[in-house]
Motif scaffolding. Sequence first.
Motif, PDB file in Angstrom:
ATOM      1  N   VAL A  59       0.745  -0.867  -0.181  1.00 32.46           N
ATOM      2  CA  VAL A  59       0.421   0.339  -0.206  1.00 32.46           C
ATOM      3  C   VAL A  59       0.813   1.482  -0.006  1.00 32.46           C
ATOM      4  CG1 VAL A  59      -0.639   0.439   2.235  1.00 32.46           C
ATOM      5  CG2 VAL A  59      -2.147   0.809   0.796  1.00 32.46           C
ATOM      6  N   ARG A  75      -9.338  -0.580  -3.695  1.00 28.28           N
ATOM      7  CA  ARG A  75      -9.716  -1.258  -2.670  1.00 28.28           C
ATOM      8  C   ARG A  75      -9.533  -2.764  -2.784  1.00 28.28           C
ATOM      9  NH1 ARG A  75     -13.357   1.264  -7.583  1.00 28.28           N
ATOM     10  NH2 ARG A  75     -12.470  -0.968  -8.946  1.00 28.28           N
ATOM     11  N   GLU A  78      -7.919  -1.799   0.054  1.00 25.80           N
ATOM     12  CA  GLU A  78      -8.311  -1.081   1.211  1.00 25.80           C
ATOM     13  C   GLU A  78      -9.175  -2.634   1.538  1.00 25.80           C
ATOM     14  OE1 GLU A  78      -9.355   3.223  -0.341  1.00 25.80           O
ATOM     15  OE2 GLU A  78     -10.678   1.398  -0.556  1.00 25.80           O
ATOM     16  N   LYS A 171     -10.627   2.054  11.913  1.00 22.42           N
ATOM     17  CA  LYS A 171     -10.074   3.220  11.665  1.00 22.42           C
ATOM     18  C   LYS A 171      -8.654   3.494  11.898  1.00 22.42           C
ATOM     19  CE  LYS A 171     -10.081   7.524   9.235  1.00 22.42           C
ATOM     20  NZ  LYS A 171     -10.566   7.580   7.548  1.00 22.42           N
ATOM     21  N   LYS A 176      -6.248   3.168   6.047  1.00 20.23           N
ATOM     22  CA  LYS A 176      -5.725   2.829   5.354  1.00 20.23           C
ATOM     23  C   LYS A 176      -6.881   1.285   4.448  1.00 20.23           C
ATOM     24  CE  LYS A 176      -1.542   3.828   4.633  1.00 20.23           C
ATOM     25  NZ  LYS A 176      -1.244   4.893   4.027  1.00 20.23           N
ATOM     26  N   ALA A 177      -7.605   0.609   5.517  1.00 19.71           N
ATOM     27  CA  ALA A 177      -8.701  -0.075   5.463  1.00 19.71           C
ATOM     28  C   ALA A 177      -9.885   0.720   4.963  1.00 19.71           C
ATOM     29  CB  ALA A 177      -9.114  -0.608   6.986  1.00 19.71           C
ATOM     30  N   TYR A 178      -9.569   2.246   5.249  1.00 16.84           N
ATOM     31  CA  TYR A 178     -11.249   3.018   4.672  1.00 16.84           C
ATOM     32  C   TYR A 178     -10.656   4.176   3.478  1.00 16.84           C
ATOM     33  CZ  TYR A 178     -13.221   0.617   8.810  1.00 16.84           C
ATOM     34  OH  TYR A 178     -13.512  -0.320   9.737  1.00 16.84           O
ATOM     35  N   ASN A 179      -9.231   4.031   3.149  1.00 21.43           N
ATOM     36  CA  ASN A 179      -9.011   4.773   2.327  1.00 21.43           C
ATOM     37  C   ASN A 179      -7.176   4.538   2.318  1.00 21.43           C
ATOM     38  OD1 ASN A 179      -8.104   7.110   1.013  1.00 21.43           O
ATOM     39  ND2 ASN A 179      -8.351   8.989   2.240  1.00 21.43           N
ATOM     40  N   ALA A 180      -6.762   4.207   1.403  1.00 19.85           N
ATOM     41  CA  ALA A 180      -5.542   3.315   0.730  1.00 19.85           C
ATOM     42  C   ALA A 180      -4.606   4.442   1.163  1.00 19.85           C
ATOM     43  CB  ALA A 180      -5.665   2.630  -0.626  1.00 19.85           C
ATOM     44  N   SER A 182      -4.615   6.835   3.284  1.00 18.19           N
ATOM     45  CA  SER A 182      -4.437   7.985   4.407  1.00 18.19           C
ATOM     46  C   SER A 182      -3.192   8.431   4.737  1.00 18.19           C
ATOM     47  CB  SER A 182      -5.433   6.484   5.198  1.00 18.19           C
ATOM     48  OG  SER A 182      -5.367   7.285   6.411  1.00 18.19           O
TER      49      SER A 182
END
Length: 214
Positions: A59, A75, A78, A171, A176-180, A182
């Motif tokens: 990532v 995706r 994430e 979070k 990065k699970a919600y925004n790669a 981040s």
Amino acid sequence: MTIKYRVVTAFAAAAVVIAAGCASTPAPVDYDQLALSMIKSSFRDQGQAKLDRLDQDAVQKACSGPTPPAPEVARKLEAEALAGVKPPAAGRYLGDWKEGEKLAQNGRGMTWSDPAGSANGGNCYNCHQMAKAEISYGTLGPSLYHYGKLRGVKDPADPVSAPIVQYTWGKLYNAKAYNACSGMPRFGHEKLLSEKQMQDVMALLLDPKSPVNQ
């Protein structure tokens, strides 16, 4: 020497020069590898700070280029990050918000001079507004003031609040699970905070008695 011979000789000489020039053309430079080599040569292992901190996972590599990763790649990354999120033992998500506030204020940790295994701070105020009483905070991340209150969390143990509680844990564990791409630290994934520390930060965000929600 005839004119025709001189012309042919000139063309032959030119061909030799061109061929020599082509033969000496430098090979293409891998600038990514060159930059990595320069970075690694500028650091050294010292204390608990090791050179493996310069190694990038998938990532990080995807998000370090000149352009963001393609949507399908983001995706996938994430989904992989979300699959790695570990819930707290016995399903206990909240700890002590007073300890969470101390962690939010504390930016210490992981420097070469810190003893290996020593506790880190969360450094939350470096990027977020949180409690109203603290007027010194960063704006790199969104304001978290009234985080739980705005999301209707009156009792974190209430099943109705479960989705936001679990999302908040995820979070913190690995943003990065919600925004790669981040920029938020991956507190659980990278073991920057212990499970107890994360529970305390969760309480700061979600406990109705926390100054964040006053």
